[in-house]
Design an enzyme around this catalytic site. Structure first.
Site, PDB file in Angstrom:
ATOM      1  N   GLU A  66      -0.769   5.443  13.471  1.00 32.68           N
ATOM      2  CA  GLU A  66      -0.585   7.008  12.423  1.00 32.68           C
ATOM      3  C   GLU A  66      -0.955   8.165  12.990  1.00 32.68           C
ATOM      4  O   GLU A  66       0.332   9.131  12.943  1.00 32.68           O
ATOM      5  CB  GLU A  66      -1.070   7.232  11.074  1.00 32.68           C
ATOM      6  CG  GLU A  66      -0.569   8.306   9.998  1.00 32.68           C
ATOM      7  CD  GLU A  66      -1.519   8.388   9.166  1.00 32.68           C
ATOM      8  OE1 GLU A  66      -1.044   9.622   8.033  1.00 32.68           O
ATOM      9  OE2 GLU A  66      -2.619   8.230   8.811  1.00 32.68           O
TER      10      GLU A  66
ATOM     11  N   HIS B  60      -2.399   8.447   6.019  1.00 32.74           N
ATOM     12  CA  HIS B  60      -2.730   7.155   5.426  1.00 32.74           C
ATOM     13  C   HIS B  60      -4.287   6.774   5.861  1.00 32.74           C
ATOM     14  O   HIS B  60      -4.748   6.386   4.609  1.00 32.74           O
ATOM     15  CB  HIS B  60      -1.783   6.305   5.924  1.00 32.74           C
ATOM     16  CG  HIS B  60      -1.474   4.982   5.320  1.00 32.74           C
ATOM     17  ND1 HIS B  60      -1.619   4.529   4.253  1.00 32.74           N
ATOM     18  CD2 HIS B  60      -2.564   4.097   6.639  1.00 32.74           C
ATOM     19  CE1 HIS B  60      -1.674   3.362   4.385  1.00 32.74           C
ATOM     20  NE2 HIS B  60      -2.527   2.948   5.307  1.00 32.74           N
TER      21      HIS B  60
ATOM     22  N   CYS C 229       0.451  -1.453   0.146  1.00 33.87           N
ATOM     23  CA  CYS C 229      -0.052  -0.102   0.046  1.00 33.87           C
ATOM     24  C   CYS C 229       0.620   1.304   0.042  1.00 33.87           C
ATOM     25  O   CYS C 229      -0.007   2.202  -0.116  1.00 33.87           O
ATOM     26  CB  CYS C 229      -0.603   0.123   0.945  1.00 33.87           C
ATOM     27  SG  CYS C 229      -2.250  -1.467   1.389  1.00 33.87           S
TER      28      CYS C 229
ATOM     29  N   HIS D 140      -9.463   2.821  -0.671  1.00 33.58           N
ATOM     30  CA  HIS D 140      -8.247   2.502  -0.201  1.00 33.58           C
ATOM     31  C   HIS D 140      -7.689   1.739  -1.599  1.00 33.58           C
ATOM     32  O   HIS D 140      -7.956   0.870  -1.683  1.00 33.58           O
ATOM     33  CB  HIS D 140      -7.918   1.138   0.972  1.00 33.58           C
ATOM     34  CG  HIS D 140      -6.181   1.072   1.572  1.00 33.58           C
ATOM     35  ND1 HIS D 140      -5.091   1.481   0.171  1.00 33.58           N
ATOM     36  CD2 HIS D 140      -5.584   0.705   2.380  1.00 33.58           C
ATOM     37  CE1 HIS D 140      -4.266   1.215   1.125  1.00 33.58           C
ATOM     38  NE2 HIS D 140      -4.140   1.418   2.146  1.00 33.58           N
TER      39      HIS D 140
ATOM     40  N   PHE E 197       1.618  -3.488   4.352  1.00 34.41           N
ATOM     41  CA  PHE E 197       1.754  -4.634   4.826  1.00 34.41           C
ATOM     42  C   PHE E 197       3.113  -5.115   5.131  1.00 34.41           C
ATOM     43  O   PHE E 197       3.631  -4.434   3.981  1.00 34.41           O
ATOM     44  CB  PHE E 197       0.866  -5.724   3.653  1.00 34.41           C
ATOM     45  CG  PHE E 197      -0.323  -5.790   4.242  1.00 34.41           C
ATOM     46  CD1 PHE E 197      -1.329  -5.352   5.407  1.00 34.41           C
ATOM     47  CD2 PHE E 197      -1.175  -6.671   3.971  1.00 34.41           C
ATOM     48  CE1 PHE E 197      -2.653  -5.598   4.892  1.00 34.41           C
ATOM     49  CE2 PHE E 197      -2.675  -7.665   4.053  1.00 34.41           C
ATOM     50  CZ  PHE E 197      -2.965  -6.505   4.893  1.00 34.41           C
TER      51      PHE E 197
ATOM     52  N   LYS F  53      -9.038   8.230   1.322  1.00 32.22           N
ATOM     53  CA  LYS F  53      -9.722   7.273   1.364  1.00 32.22           C
ATOM     54  C   LYS F  53     -11.029   7.197   1.695  1.00 32.22           C
ATOM     55  O   LYS F  53     -11.706   6.242   1.667  1.00 32.22           O
ATOM     56  CB  LYS F  53      -9.053   5.968   2.198  1.00 32.22           C
ATOM     57  CG  LYS F  53      -6.476   5.495   1.659  1.00 32.22           C
ATOM     58  CD  LYS F  53      -6.577   4.878   2.295  1.00 32.22           C
ATOM     59  CE  LYS F  53      -4.333   5.108   2.092  1.00 32.22           C
ATOM     60  NZ  LYS F  53      -4.324   5.083   2.076  1.00 32.22           N
TER      61      LYS F  53
END
Length: 784
Positions: free
Chosen positions: A299, A288, A155, A326, A385, A321
């Site tokens: 975050e 994010h 991502c 996403h 990830f 997002k």
């Protein structure tokens, strides 16, 4: 580096203008998904692209099948490229860096479906599966013949791709780069996130106390980057500048972020340091902001750590997002475009759906309408990830901010670790090569060479319970390299090490294991323990977790050129001060389906008469890890120097009509560029380590390129180890480096190491092997 063109296709519409207009208005494009069957999932929603996806430029694909991830990228790229007058940039100085999480997943799914149904899969499908296939399809569509690279930090891929593109420009390796990301919806991806219980039944509401998870999105964001001086010289209008970027590894968990945000904070801090921007100058953060219970507080903590409590409390943050979902590997690129537009128009878009503050997320997330800004700098964050973090610093073009010049340093090699079918050390593999012997078996009608691997010395049974062989190989090779270089896993010195991971074919073992049951049984068959292993950077995350490495991390997948490309990127990261040391680990493993795919495209020896590879091509697997350091750091810790990376060159053939140029012109340009970068003349080269692996057309093209490069001096010594040891896919470039270092360990003149993908992307490394000696002098008389 200036953004002069932007293109996007998303749930908010078919252009970057639609993306920005929708974002600043707080428009939510997360709606019931129409193109997929959503039964059995916790949600029916997603940020789906509903506009026609019809690029005007073509690409190679089977009749009756289209790869949506490529087509999304082409639509966005066409819009971005329209900002440049035709012919303004020489095609040989125009590069491509494409980020993606899932790459050609739909093509891989179709291959597995056909094989499972007893059909013969279309032989062109494998040419669309890998990340590099996407990058090369885009490059070929626009005839771009500079560096062509694919980034795969899940991502964080889109942001990482833009950062790498800026590096290529800063180093003078290109005059313009088309960069961004692309990912498409698939039932496989929805089933995976559903198995992790990550999907929200309602449109995602990041940072909100009532948030229920993330909403998936699809689409592409692409930008055209040029140097600021190039933009001024040619009258190009900048949207915003990429002042710098930072990378880091959490080294914590395969899916969950480090709760205190320390890893993500290191990426932000690195981006600020390298861009020359202070925390006080940051006036907006595009977060994010996924909407998951763990990601949003982590975050928030990262922003507070990096900017300081007081500054973080005064800085508006919002999540794109919340409106487009996403977009995985495309998220960082689309969100960078929104951040650039926010700076250009001095307007911070809101976080849609944010109504209820969360005590664990105590920052200003811009509820309600967009908010005026008065700032020249902004952050865009993306975390992934495996604990891979990327942060971009963007500045307003009109302000003319100039990042500080990095304190460059020479890059040396201080450790090697490897796993190969021919042996577990460079000496053993060298012996097998010189004797012309390598273990080969005929399996399923194919010549293959596999690693005989015992994981017990490196991992307990419990540790490897949820790991595939890609991760196991990578951890073992990296551990060996760290020991060879004198780094103790878990030490403070090791913790600062970065991880640059490379893989040519990626996590195909995990992808097959996860996908095959889904095709038969639907989402209920999704295994949450396998799904995290299906992303290309998962092995890098496992290396960081198990060996305690938390410096910059990234993942490249450039086909058979991966090893050389990853080493080149590693050297550039170190030279420019992203870290003092890192380990470059390149791994590929063989599965039955990988072997069948190679046979289908005519790039593997089979028992069939007249096989395209002439019966000499052996498909192999393996892993090679190389520790590289800034020379000053290596000397300071008393490391033994095994060699030095002197320079590198990259080029692409960029053709839809063929996979590579029959005359080898792209590879010749890569070799000449490597020599120029190293300050070498052809007469200064002691040997060339060839990419040749037994595929006649590619090998002949390389031979012609080498002959032209060294005419009329006569070619130096030529080594073709892969014709004996087999083609270990993306590992080849790193394996030839290990052999070159072993062969030249007592000192010697520089060598060239060649690597080429099957899609016509070429990388050549100039390396000095052996103990350190005085540097050569360039033709201009400047010492390197």
């Amino acid at each position: 580096m200036t953004v002069v063109g932007a293109g996007a296709i998303s749930a908010l519409g078919p252009t970057a203008r639609h993306l920005w207009d929708g974002a600043r208005q707080g428009q939510v494009g997360i709606r019931p998904v129409q193109a997929l069957e959503m039964n059995g999932l916790d949600t029916k929603l997603g940020g789906e692209v509903t506009d026609p996806v019809e690029p005007s430029r073509g690409y190679r694909h089977p009749d009756g099948f289209r790869e949506r991830a490529i087509e999304l990228a082409l639509v966005a790229a066409e819009e971005a490229m329209a900002a440049l007058p035709a012919g303004l940039v020489d095609s040989e100085r125009f590069g491509v860096v494409l980020g993606t999480c899932n790459a050609g997943l739909l093509s891989g799914r179709e291959w597995l479906r056909a094989a499972g149904d007893g059909e013969v899969p279309d032989p062109e499908l494998p040419l669309l599966v890998t990340p590099q296939a996407l990058a090369e399809s885009v490059g070929a569509a626009f005839r771009l013949r500079g560096p062509v690279l694919a980034v795969n930090t899940a991502c964080a891929s889109g942001a990482n791709a833009i950062g790498l593109a800026a590096d290529l420009l800063r180093a003078g390796r290109a005059d313009a780069v088309l960069a961004g990301g692309s990912d498409a919806f698939s039932d496989i991806c929805f089933a995976g996130f559903n198995a992790l219980q990550s999907l929200s039944p309602a449109p995602a509401t990041p940072y909100d106390a009532e948030r229920q998870g993330l909403s998936l999105g699809e689409g592409s964001g692409m930008v055209v980057l040029v140097r600021a001086d190039f933009a001024r010289e040619h009258g190009l209008t900048g949207i915003a500048d990429i002042a710098g970027y930072g990378l880091s590894a959490d080294g914590f968990h395969s899916t969950a972020p480090q709760p205190e945000g320390r890893g993500a904070a290191r990426a932000i801090e690195s981006a600020l340091r390298l861009s020359g921007i202070t925390p006080e100058q940051i006036g907006y953060v595009n977060g994010h902001g996924t909407g998951t219970p763990k990601n949003d507080p982590a975050e928030t903590n990262a922003i507070r750590l990096a900017l300081g409590e007081d500054k973080a409390a005064r800085t508006p943050v919002s999540s794109t997002k919340s409106m487009i979902g996403h977009m995985l590997g495309a998220a960082g690129a689309a969100e960078a475009i929104v951040t650039a537009k926010a700076l250009a128009e001095q307007l911070a878009p809101p976080t849609a759906g944010y109504t209820t503050p969360d005590p664990d997320c105590p920052l200003d997330y811009i509820p309600g309408p967009a908010r005026p800004l008065d700032t020249g700098a902004a952050l865009s964050n993306n975390f992934a990830f495996g604990g891979a973090n990327a942060s971009l610093v963007l500045t307003r073009t009109a302000d003319g901010h100039r990042p500080p010049q990095p304190e460059t340093d020479r890059v040396v090699i201080t450790g090697i670790g490897l796993l190969s079918p021919a042996g577990a050390t460079a000496a053993e593999v060298w012996s097998a090569y010189t004797r012309g012997r390598c273990p080969v078996e005929w399996d399923d009608g194919l010549r293959r060479s596999r690693v005989d691997f015992d994981p017990d010395p490196y991992l307990t049974k419990r540790e490897r319970r949820r790991m595939d062989r890609l991760a196991q190989f990578s951890i073992a090779a990296t551990a060996k390299a760290l020991a060879d270089a004198g780094f103790e896993p878990g030490s403070a010195a090791a913790e600062a090490l970065g991880v640059v991971f490379g893989t040519g074919t990626g996590p195909m073992e995990a992808m097959e294991k996860f996908t095959t049951p889904l095709l038969a049984e639907g989402p209920a068959a999704a295994d949450p323990s396998v799904f995290p292993n299906t992303v290309y950077n998962q092995a890098a995350g496992q290396v960081a977790i198990h060996l305690g490495l938390r410096g910059p991390t990234t993942t490249l997948s450039v086909g058979h050129a991966t090893g050389a490309a990853a080493l080149a990127y590693s050297a550039d990261l170190l030279a420019d001060g992203h870290a003092d040391a890192l380990v470059c680990t390149v791994t590929d493993t063989l599965t039955d389906q990988v072997g069948r795919a190679y046979a289908a495209v005519g790039a593997a020896s089979t028992r069939e008469p007249g096989a395209a590879a002439d019966g000499r091509f052996t498909l192999a697997e393996g892993s090679v890890a190389v520790v590289l350091e800034r020379r000053s750091a290596a000397i300071a810790r008393g490391a033994t120097v095994l060699g030095e990376v002197l320079g590198h060159g990259m080029a692409s053939d960029a053709s839809r009509a063929r996979l590579w140029d029959a005359r080898g012109r792209g590879l010749e340009r890569a070799m000449r560029t490597a020599l120029d970068d190293a300050g070498l003349a052809p007469t200064g080269v002691d040997a060339v380590w060839l990419a040749a692996a037994g595929l006649r057309a590619a090998d002949t093209a390389e031979s012609r390129a080498v002959q032209r490069l060294f005419h009329p001096y006569g070619a130096p010594r030529l080594h073709a180890p892969k014709t004996v040891l087999g083609e270990p896919m993306g590992v080849g470039g790193a394996l030839t480096l290990a052999l070159a270092l072993h062969q030249g360990r007592f000192g010697g003149r520089p060598v060239l190491l060649n690597s080429s993908s099957l899609g016509g992307s070429h990388v050549s490394l100039a390396v000095r092997c052996g103990a350190e000696e005085s540097r050569t002098t360039t033709t201009s008389g400047e010492a390197r």
